[in-house]
Design a protein around this motif. Sequence first.
Motif, PDB file in Angstrom:
ATOM      1  N   GLU A  48     -17.088  12.188  26.979  1.00 60.40           N
ATOM      2  CA  GLU A  48     -18.414  13.317  27.373  1.00 60.40           C
ATOM      3  C   GLU A  48     -17.554  15.014  26.060  1.00 60.40           C
ATOM      4  N   ASP A  51     -17.594  17.993  23.347  1.00 61.51           N
ATOM      5  CA  ASP A  51     -18.897  18.129  23.608  1.00 61.51           C
ATOM      6  C   ASP A  51     -19.236  18.416  22.335  1.00 61.51           C
ATOM      7  N   SER A  80     -23.667  11.269  19.725  1.00 64.36           N
ATOM      8  CA  SER A  80     -24.443  11.008  20.900  1.00 64.36           C
ATOM      9  C   SER A  80     -25.976  10.592  21.211  1.00 64.36           C
ATOM     10  N   GLN A  93     -22.695  11.597  25.670  1.00 61.70           N
ATOM     11  CA  GLN A  93     -22.084  10.770  24.189  1.00 61.70           C
ATOM     12  C   GLN A  93     -21.681   9.169  24.954  1.00 61.70           C
TER      13      GLN A  93
END
Length: 259
Positions: A48, A51, A80, A93
């Motif tokens: 993750e 981001d 993503s 993710q």
Amino acid sequence: MVWQRVGSRGLAFGQWGAEPLRASLCAVLLVAAPWSASAATLINGDFEAPDRGTTVASTFLLQADVPGWSTTDTDIEIWSNGFNGVTSYSGTQHAEINAKAFGTLYQSVTGIAAGADVILEFAHRAREGTDVMRVDVHDLGADATFGTADDTLLFTRQVSATTASWVFTSSDSFGGITALGGDLRLSFTAVSTGSNVVSVGNFLDAVTLQAKIPVTPLPPAGWLMLGGFGLLGAWRRSKTVAGRTRGATRQGCIEGRTT
């Protein structure tokens, strides 16, 4: 927690006194616990970070920009959620091991005591057809360096997945991993891709690591000893309370006669 659980059961010990008995029970419960948690920090197991926001795409990143992870490839590829119709197993993710080559994603974890039972879990999915990867766990020995003589392979397994769904795997299903006390290197290596393209295949997500240290149970004689200490303390307390009561009664009688 042990104190609360003992107290919440509403155990009443009368004039024997609850505290000594409670202490004995706590000691027995703590010693008899089958395991205790060990410090084990796996960083960014669900990829993750960093981001990528709301952009639906795949991104090639330098390993320095992906916390926790390193690669033998030139970059780490992060997808993503929803890009090309692929939903991440965890969060928003996931990674593709075959970024630009048949590479290896890996991470070293410290702080796991010798004798700890280690469980590695992860989710794997193919990008096209059937993808295959290999999972390895090495103890890095005294020098904490991979590829040297004191490395020990603790676990290895080849796993496959299709595009139908993510395949969640636990190392516990294939036998235990016992830590030796050194740093652990977890690695995920691309073996083959259904696409037959070196840069297309092997999604990875939801990597977790659990470590538990077995605790040797106290033998029955030890339990009896702990219980005996508690009972002795309770008996002494009850004698003290009884003595105070008798003393107060005698004092009351004396005061009653003098008045």
